[in-house]
Design a protein around this motif. Structure first.
Motif, PDB file in Angstrom:
ATOM      1  N   VAL A  33       0.776  -1.031   0.060  1.00  0.00           N
ATOM      2  CA  VAL A  33      -0.122   0.119   0.026  1.00  0.00           C
ATOM      3  C   VAL A  33       0.923   1.077  -0.138  1.00  0.00           C
ATOM      4  N   ASP A  34       0.543   2.105  -0.825  1.00  0.00           N
ATOM      5  CA  ASP A  34       1.304   3.447  -0.962  1.00  0.00           C
ATOM      6  C   ASP A  34       0.996   4.172   0.305  1.00  0.00           C
ATOM      7  N   ILE A  35       2.095   4.624   1.212  1.00  0.00           N
ATOM      8  CA  ILE A  35       1.827   5.036   2.531  1.00  0.00           C
ATOM      9  C   ILE A  35       1.068   6.628   2.243  1.00  0.00           C
ATOM     10  N   ASN A  36       1.661   7.172   1.299  1.00  0.00           N
ATOM     11  CA  ASN A  36       1.123   8.578   0.899  1.00  0.00           C
ATOM     12  C   ASN A  36      -0.384   8.544   0.122  1.00  0.00           C
ATOM     13  N   GLN A  37      -1.317   7.680   0.531  1.00  0.00           N
ATOM     14  CA  GLN A  37      -2.461   7.758  -0.254  1.00  0.00           C
ATOM     15  C   GLN A  37      -3.254   8.895   0.072  1.00  0.00           C
ATOM     16  N   SER A  38      -3.251   9.815   1.111  1.00  0.00           N
ATOM     17  CA  SER A  38      -3.856  10.988   1.480  1.00  0.00           C
ATOM     18  C   SER A  38      -2.776  11.966   2.029  1.00  0.00           C
ATOM     19  N   SER A  39      -3.277  13.284   1.734  1.00  0.00           N
ATOM     20  CA  SER A  39      -2.282  14.251   2.344  1.00  0.00           C
ATOM     21  C   SER A  39      -2.885  15.183   3.368  1.00  0.00           C
ATOM     22  N   GLU A  40      -4.143  15.023   3.702  1.00  0.00           N
ATOM     23  CA  GLU A  40      -4.603  15.735   4.836  1.00  0.00           C
ATOM     24  C   GLU A  40      -5.896  14.785   5.284  1.00  0.00           C
ATOM     25  N   ILE A  41      -6.372  15.188   6.448  1.00  0.00           N
ATOM     26  CA  ILE A  41      -7.482  14.715   7.245  1.00  0.00           C
ATOM     27  C   ILE A  41      -8.614  14.756   6.426  1.00  0.00           C
ATOM     28  N   LEU A  42      -9.648  13.516   6.433  1.00  0.00           N
ATOM     29  CA  LEU A  42     -10.855  13.382   5.664  1.00  0.00           C
ATOM     30  C   LEU A  42     -10.608  13.497   4.076  1.00  0.00           C
ATOM     31  N   GLU A  43      -9.256  13.392   3.802  1.00  0.00           N
ATOM     32  CA  GLU A  43      -9.312  13.257   2.140  1.00  0.00           C
ATOM     33  C   GLU A  43      -9.720  11.757   1.569  1.00  0.00           C
ATOM     34  N   LEU A  44      -9.475  10.870   2.363  1.00  0.00           N
ATOM     35  CA  LEU A  44      -9.795   9.554   2.039  1.00  0.00           C
ATOM     36  C   LEU A  44     -10.266   8.856   3.364  1.00  0.00           C
ATOM     37  N   LEU A  45     -11.421   8.135   3.332  1.00  0.00           N
ATOM     38  CA  LEU A  45     -12.175   7.330   4.676  1.00  0.00           C
ATOM     39  C   LEU A  45     -12.217   6.028   4.087  1.00  0.00           C
ATOM     40  N   HIS A  46     -11.980   4.946   4.857  1.00  0.00           N
ATOM     41  CA  HIS A  46     -12.220   3.876   4.642  1.00  0.00           C
ATOM     42  C   HIS A  46     -13.099   3.268   5.601  1.00  0.00           C
ATOM     43  N   GLY A  47     -14.300   2.413   5.131  1.00  0.00           N
ATOM     44  CA  GLY A  47     -15.389   2.158   5.721  1.00  0.00           C
ATOM     45  C   GLY A  47     -15.519   0.511   5.802  1.00  0.00           C
ATOM     46  N   ASP A  48     -16.323  -0.007   6.803  1.00  0.00           N
ATOM     47  CA  ASP A  48     -16.508  -1.410   6.787  1.00  0.00           C
ATOM     48  C   ASP A  48     -17.764  -1.548   7.831  1.00  0.00           C
ATOM     49  N   LEU A  49     -18.351  -2.603   7.417  1.00  0.00           N
ATOM     50  CA  LEU A  49     -19.657  -2.812   8.063  1.00  0.00           C
ATOM     51  C   LEU A  49     -19.560  -4.305   8.581  1.00  0.00           C
ATOM     52  N   GLY A  50     -19.891  -4.590   9.813  1.00  0.00           N
ATOM     53  CA  GLY A  50     -19.636  -6.158  10.492  1.00  0.00           C
ATOM     54  C   GLY A  50     -21.118  -6.382  10.903  1.00  0.00           C
ATOM     55  N   GLY A  51     -21.345  -7.713  10.762  1.00  0.00           N
ATOM     56  CA  GLY A  51     -22.676  -8.248  11.260  1.00  0.00           C
ATOM     57  C   GLY A  51     -23.379  -9.066  10.982  1.00  0.00           C
ATOM     58  N   PRO A  52     -24.525  -9.707  11.097  1.00  0.00           N
ATOM     59  CA  PRO A  52     -24.994  -9.423  12.304  1.00  0.00           C
ATOM     60  C   PRO A  52     -24.294 -10.304  13.336  1.00  0.00           C
ATOM     61  N   ILE A  53     -24.114  -9.475  14.595  1.00  0.00           N
ATOM     62  CA  ILE A  53     -23.621 -10.199  15.698  1.00  0.00           C
ATOM     63  C   ILE A  53     -24.327 -10.964  16.554  1.00  0.00           C
TER      64      ILE A  53
END
Length: 109
Positions: free
Chosen positions: A31-51
């Protein structure tokens, strides 16, 4: 019949079942360490469940959002999957107002 393991024989031990069932997995791509240069530029999301069992509050799902630049994790507990959009909208509004930045890209993990 031996009732002990001879230490000298351990190095030569060969088990056909162990060889057949050996699990290997591919490594993650770099993974390229410099994927983003500022806060909120890139968000990763994941949904888990049902638990099971449900949480004390009745949540069956959880959503994790990660800011790529800062590495901050935000976890939300949801009772239903259909709450995802509303919770994300609240998150987005709150943190854009706090940071005076706009989120630019959202990546689903």
């Amino acid at each position: 019949m031996k009732d002990y393991i001879d230490i000298d024989d351990v190095n030569d031990f060969n088990c056909e079942t162990c060889d057949i069932s050996e699990i290997t997995r591919k490594t993650h791509p770099n993974v390229d360490i410099n994927q983003s240069s500022e806060i909120l530029e890139l968000l990763h999301g994941d949904l888990g469940g049902p638990i099971q069992p449900k949480s004390y509050g009745g949540a069956k799902y959880f959503m994790v959002l990660v800011d790529d630049f800062s590495g901050l994790y935000f976890t939300y507990f949801l009772k239903n999957k259909n709450e995802v959009f509303d919770v994300f909208s609240q998150f987005k509004t709150k943190y854009e107002n706090l940071t005076d930045k706009k989120s630019k890209k959202i990546e689903n993990r």
